[in-house]
Design a protein around this motif. Structure first.
Motif, PDB file in Angstrom:
ATOM      1  N   GLY A 292     111.397  25.782  40.494  1.00  0.00           N
ATOM      2  CA  GLY A 292     112.195  26.756  41.233  1.00  0.00           C
ATOM      3  C   GLY A 292     112.843  27.801  40.339  1.00  0.00           C
ATOM      4  O   GLY A 292     112.992  28.959  40.729  1.00  0.00           O
ATOM      5  N   ALA A 293     113.202  27.411  39.120  1.00  0.00           N
ATOM      6  CA  ALA A 293     113.844  28.351  38.196  1.00  0.00           C
ATOM      7  C   ALA A 293     112.834  29.143  37.379  1.00  0.00           C
ATOM      8  O   ALA A 293     113.219  30.088  36.682  1.00  0.00           O
ATOM      9  CB  ALA A 293     114.777  27.588  37.247  1.00  0.00           C
ATOM     10  N   THR A 294     111.568  28.781  37.472  1.00  0.00           N
ATOM     11  CA  THR A 294     110.566  29.365  36.582  1.00  0.00           C
ATOM     12  C   THR A 294     109.581  30.280  37.279  1.00  0.00           C
ATOM     13  O   THR A 294     109.350  31.423  36.847  1.00  0.00           O
ATOM     14  CB  THR A 294     109.784  28.240  35.866  1.00  0.00           C
ATOM     15  N   MET A 295     108.982  29.825  38.353  1.00  0.00           N
ATOM     16  CA  MET A 295     107.794  30.477  38.911  1.00  0.00           C
ATOM     17  C   MET A 295     108.049  31.925  39.333  1.00  0.00           C
ATOM     18  O   MET A 295     107.368  32.849  38.877  1.00  0.00           O
ATOM     19  CB  MET A 295     107.257  29.662  40.097  1.00  0.00           C
ATOM     20  N   GLN A 296     109.025  32.179  40.197  1.00  0.00           N
ATOM     21  CA  GLN A 296     109.281  33.531  40.676  1.00  0.00           C
ATOM     22  C   GLN A 296     109.882  34.413  39.587  1.00  0.00           C
ATOM     23  O   GLN A 296     109.611  35.622  39.529  1.00  0.00           O
ATOM     24  CB  GLN A 296     110.228  33.490  41.888  1.00  0.00           C
ATOM     25  N   ASN A 297     110.667  33.826  38.709  1.00  0.00           N
ATOM     26  CA  ASN A 297     111.339  34.628  37.691  1.00  0.00           C
ATOM     27  C   ASN A 297     110.390  35.108  36.603  1.00  0.00           C
ATOM     28  O   ASN A 297     110.675  36.093  35.916  1.00  0.00           O
ATOM     29  CB  ASN A 297     112.499  33.830  37.082  1.00  0.00           C
TER      30      ASN A 297
ATOM     31  N   GLY B 262     115.943  39.937  41.964  1.00  0.00           N
ATOM     32  CA  GLY B 262     116.210  38.528  41.735  1.00  0.00           C
ATOM     33  C   GLY B 262     116.815  37.870  42.957  1.00  0.00           C
ATOM     34  O   GLY B 262     116.493  36.725  43.293  1.00  0.00           O
ATOM     35  N   ARG B 263     117.678  38.611  43.633  1.00  0.00           N
ATOM     36  CA  ARG B 263     118.316  38.105  44.856  1.00  0.00           C
ATOM     37  C   ARG B 263     117.287  37.812  45.928  1.00  0.00           C
ATOM     38  O   ARG B 263     117.304  36.758  46.567  1.00  0.00           O
ATOM     39  CB  ARG B 263     119.310  39.156  45.322  1.00  0.00           C
ATOM     40  N   TYR B 264     116.336  38.735  46.106  1.00  0.00           N
ATOM     41  CA  TYR B 264     115.331  38.556  47.145  1.00  0.00           C
ATOM     42  C   TYR B 264     114.245  37.579  46.722  1.00  0.00           C
ATOM     43  O   TYR B 264     113.619  36.928  47.562  1.00  0.00           O
ATOM     44  CB  TYR B 264     114.732  39.913  47.530  1.00  0.00           C
ATOM     45  N   SER B 265     114.028  37.455  45.412  1.00  0.00           N
ATOM     46  CA  SER B 265     113.093  36.440  44.927  1.00  0.00           C
ATOM     47  C   SER B 265     113.606  35.048  45.263  1.00  0.00           C
ATOM     48  O   SER B 265     112.819  34.122  45.478  1.00  0.00           O
ATOM     49  CB  SER B 265     112.895  36.577  43.415  1.00  0.00           C
ATOM     50  N   GLY B 266     114.924  34.905  45.312  1.00  0.00           N
ATOM     51  CA  GLY B 266     115.494  33.632  45.743  1.00  0.00           C
ATOM     52  C   GLY B 266     115.105  33.291  47.165  1.00  0.00           C
ATOM     53  O   GLY B 266     114.838  32.123  47.496  1.00  0.00           O
TER      54      GLY B 266
ATOM     55  N   VAL C 235     119.728  29.705  43.788  1.00  0.00           N
ATOM     56  CA  VAL C 235     120.879  29.861  42.891  1.00  0.00           C
ATOM     57  C   VAL C 235     120.532  30.774  41.722  1.00  0.00           C
ATOM     58  O   VAL C 235     121.284  31.714  41.411  1.00  0.00           O
ATOM     59  CB  VAL C 235     121.351  28.483  42.380  1.00  0.00           C
ATOM     60  N   THR C 236     119.406  30.535  41.055  1.00  0.00           N
ATOM     61  CA  THR C 236     119.057  31.380  39.906  1.00  0.00           C
ATOM     62  C   THR C 236     118.780  32.813  40.333  1.00  0.00           C
ATOM     63  O   THR C 236     119.110  33.761  39.605  1.00  0.00           O
ATOM     64  CB  THR C 236     117.834  30.825  39.157  1.00  0.00           C
ATOM     65  N   GLY C 237     118.188  33.001  41.518  1.00  0.00           N
ATOM     66  CA  GLY C 237     117.946  34.352  42.004  1.00  0.00           C
ATOM     67  C   GLY C 237     119.232  35.137  42.169  1.00  0.00           C
ATOM     68  O   GLY C 237     119.316  36.303  41.759  1.00  0.00           O
ATOM     69  N   ARG C 238     120.245  34.525  42.736  1.00  0.00           N
ATOM     70  CA  ARG C 238     121.520  35.213  42.952  1.00  0.00           C
ATOM     71  C   ARG C 238     122.264  35.442  41.632  1.00  0.00           C
ATOM     72  O   ARG C 238     122.849  36.512  41.414  1.00  0.00           O
ATOM     73  CB  ARG C 238     122.388  34.407  43.920  1.00  0.00           C
ATOM     74  N   VAL C 239     122.231  34.449  40.743  1.00  0.00           N
ATOM     75  CA  VAL C 239     122.923  34.606  39.464  1.00  0.00           C
ATOM     76  C   VAL C 239     122.254  35.695  38.634  1.00  0.00           C
ATOM     77  O   VAL C 239     122.926  36.515  37.986  1.00  0.00           O
ATOM     78  CB  VAL C 239     122.936  33.263  38.695  1.00  0.00           C
ATOM     79  N   ILE C 240     120.929  35.728  38.628  1.00  0.00           N
ATOM     80  CA  ILE C 240     120.205  36.753  37.873  1.00  0.00           C
ATOM     81  C   ILE C 240     120.527  38.144  38.405  1.00  0.00           C
ATOM     82  O   ILE C 240     120.706  39.098  37.644  1.00  0.00           O
ATOM     83  CB  ILE C 240     118.687  36.470  37.914  1.00  0.00           C
ATOM     84  N   SER C 241     120.610  38.289  39.726  1.00  0.00           N
ATOM     85  CA  SER C 241     120.948  39.586  40.313  1.00  0.00           C
ATOM     86  C   SER C 241     122.352  40.031  39.927  1.00  0.00           C
ATOM     87  O   SER C 241     122.608  41.216  39.726  1.00  0.00           O
ATOM     88  CB  SER C 241     120.824  39.523  41.837  1.00  0.00           C
TER      89      SER C 241
END
Length: 585
Positions: A395-400, A155-159, A342-348
């Protein structure tokens, strides 16, 4: 020394690929490898965005039509979509590093052809070649990252991927607009990605070092050809229906029938014939994969199908230059940049992801509904605010969505699963661009014909789908064009709303599974010792082998599965040793 035994029969489970043990990668090593991948991703994204603001000028210069405008975009989406599953499957079978580099070379060749294109036909063909490379880059970057870090850390790197996506989306139109307005003209837009692709090749060669996978492979060429053929036929039908022939006609019916039959044959081959299917049907036994794939397709329809025409809206409905139209994209991409990081880091940090997917899909749906109200008189500040909402949602949807699927997927199927999600998202985008482009052309033509008739001007040739240079038109006719394009663009976003809503419903139905902290899934086979009388296979490092490039086994490596309850979860980024203990290497 690693000793491995024969694998059991796979049945419906994923094929078990022997993975040569490699030392865990530090954060710095991951970032060094990621730098080349992000450059490759930037090239793939900027190739589309850099040409967006140039398209009205390109079509006018090459004497094209609205259909030609649409096909310059669709040609790339079509080949990218059709080949994405094949790239993903190849990543499960062959050297991922070489595949990424090959995709970059193919993309560069297409860019050179496009830069010297003398006609719309050649340009469209060159864009198709570019799409082959972009399809590889789109599928492979996610796959390579999945082979380096666990879903929790991913998730961090997906950000970072989202940030690069945002940067390419912002800088592409700006660079493209400046180039089009410069003496270089629109052809310079196709030269811009070439040095970036060359730099990515060099960085990947020096910094990307992955464990090698060695096993007997079988490429499902028949399935690949059927998938490509079926998808291409259906996309051609969607692109040309309503323009070259009626939606309800013998030609339309023939294309649909042939396309469906070819797709049905592909499903049969993938499920019953192929030993290494391009899209393993077993992936769709997982509920998360099915729902995330449908959601990705719907987001593709809504996002690509509507936003690709925003540049045309700003230039033809609002009278902006290419550079000014590029500046307007900052609103959307700014939102995308914020939420992707932001969502990538929070998810990680938490391991939970569904709430961010739901929030992103909701913002996307609301943003499309608001943009459906715009026309040629709407305040640009208001338009920018609506675009920012869509950016925050995407931004909060596609990569996640990809991350959610990867979390439930075995490592041996990681390439196919990641590519499948990208495939359906691209498929949705290609269908959206084609269908909504046809709708835009139809509505603009009808409005122009009616408006010119009211002015007492002969409408012959004015509503034929050609894209004029707005600045050269008489004031009354120019006002008609701007009004027609403004109202038609609002209708495109109205059509996109139901697709975004379907994506939201699918995401709500997904059951959240906390992200695992190991690269491999708990039920995947691991290397375990076997008795001395069994045939041993030794992994011998030849003289001169460095720690960066793991040694290839002297014989074909083989696995024996270990019971899931005998394995302990390894810390993030760690690999398990042959005994099942955490390997701190």
């Amino acid at each position: 020394m690693t000793q491995l035994a024969d694998p059991p029969s796979s049945g419906s489970s994923a094929p078990e690929a022997p993975v040569v043990a490699a030392k865990a990668m530090t954060h710095r090593e991951v970032l060094e490898a990621l730098s080349g991948l992000l450059l490759a991703m930037f090239v793939a994204m900027v190739s589309s965005t850099v040409v967006t603001n140039a398209l009205p000028r390109i079509v006018a210069d090459l004497e094209g039509t609205q259909t030609g405008y649409t096909w310059v975009v669709v040609a790339t989406l079509l080949t990218m979509t059709a080949t994405t599953p094949l790239w993903g499957k190849l990543a499960d079978l062959y050297d991922k590093k070489i595949l990424v580099q090959s995709a970059l070379v193919i993309f560069t060749i297409g860019s050179l052809i496009a830069a010297f294109a003398p006609s719309m036909e050649v340009l469209i063909g060159a864009r198709a070649v570019q799409g082959l490379g972009v399809g590889g880059l789109t599928a492979l970057v996610q796959v390579v990252i999945a082979s380096m870090v666990s879903p929790r850390e991913r998730g961090r790197y997906s950000g970072y991927i989202g940030a690069v996506f945002a940067l390419a989306t912002v800088s592409g139109p700006l660079i493209g607009g400046v180039i089009v307005d410069s003496p270089l003209g629109w052809r310079g837009c196709f030269f811009v990605p070439i040095p970036i692709a060359a730099l990515a090749l060099v960085v990947l060669q020096r910094r990307l070092h992955l464990p090698r996978v060695t096993r007997q492979v079988s490429i499902d060429w028949l399935g690949a050809m059927l998938i490509v053929g079926g998808v291409s036929i259906l996309l051609v039908w969607v692109s040309l229906a309503g323009q070259q022939y009626d939606w309800v006609s013998a030609t339309s019916g023939l294309l649909v029938a042939v396309g469906v039959l070819v797709i049905a044959a592909a499903i049969y081959v993938e499920g019953r014939v192929a030993t290494e299917p391009v899209i393993p049907l077993r992936l769709f036994r997982d509920r998360t994969t099915v729902l995330a794939t449908i959601a990705s397709a719907m987001i593709g329809v809504a996002m690509f199908g509507s936003t690709v025409y925003l540049s045309q809206y700003f230039q033809l409905a609002r009278g902006m230059s290419p550079t000014e139209a590029g500046l307007m994209s900052i609103a959307m991409v700014g939102g995308l940049l914020v939420t992707s990081i932001v969502t990538g880091r929070v998810i990680s940090s938490t391991g939970f992801w569904k709430r961010y997917l739901v929030g992103g899909a909701l913002l996307t749906t609301v943003g499309f509904a608001l943009l459906a109200t715009i026309d040629d008189t709407t305040s640009l500040w208001v338009v920018g605010g609506f675009m920012a909402l869509i950016g925050l949602g995407i931004g909060a949807t596609m990569q996640n969505l990809v991350l959610a699927v990867q979390n439930n997927t075995a490592q041996a199927d990681m390439g196919a699963a990641s590519a499948t999600v990208a495939f359906f998202r691209s498929m949705g985008g290609a269908v959206g661009v084609s269908a909504l482009g046809a709708l835009l052309n139809h509505q603009v033509s009808d409005k122009l014909t009616e408006g010119l008739a009211r002015l007492g001007i002969d409408a012959a040739g004015q509503g034929d789908g050609s894209i004029p240079d707005i600045t050269t038109l008489p004031a009354p006719v120019r006002d008609l064009y701007q009004q027609a394009f403004g109202e038609a663009t609002g209708h495109l976003f109205l059509v996109a709303v139901p697709f975004a809503a379907i994506a939201l419903l699918c995401i709500l139905a997904i059951k959240e599974v906390p992200l695992r902290t190991t690269v491999d899934r708990d039920d995947e086979p691991v290397a375990t010792p076997v008795s001395a009388q069994d045939e041993a296979v030794e992994a011998v490092a030849p003289a001169g082998t460095t720690s960066e490039e793991p040694a290839r086994p002297t014989h074909a490596a083989r696995y024996v599965p270990e019971e899931p309850d005998a394995r302990r979860a390894a810390p993030v980024g760690h690999h398990r040793s042959a005994t099942g203990e955490d390997d701190p290497r």
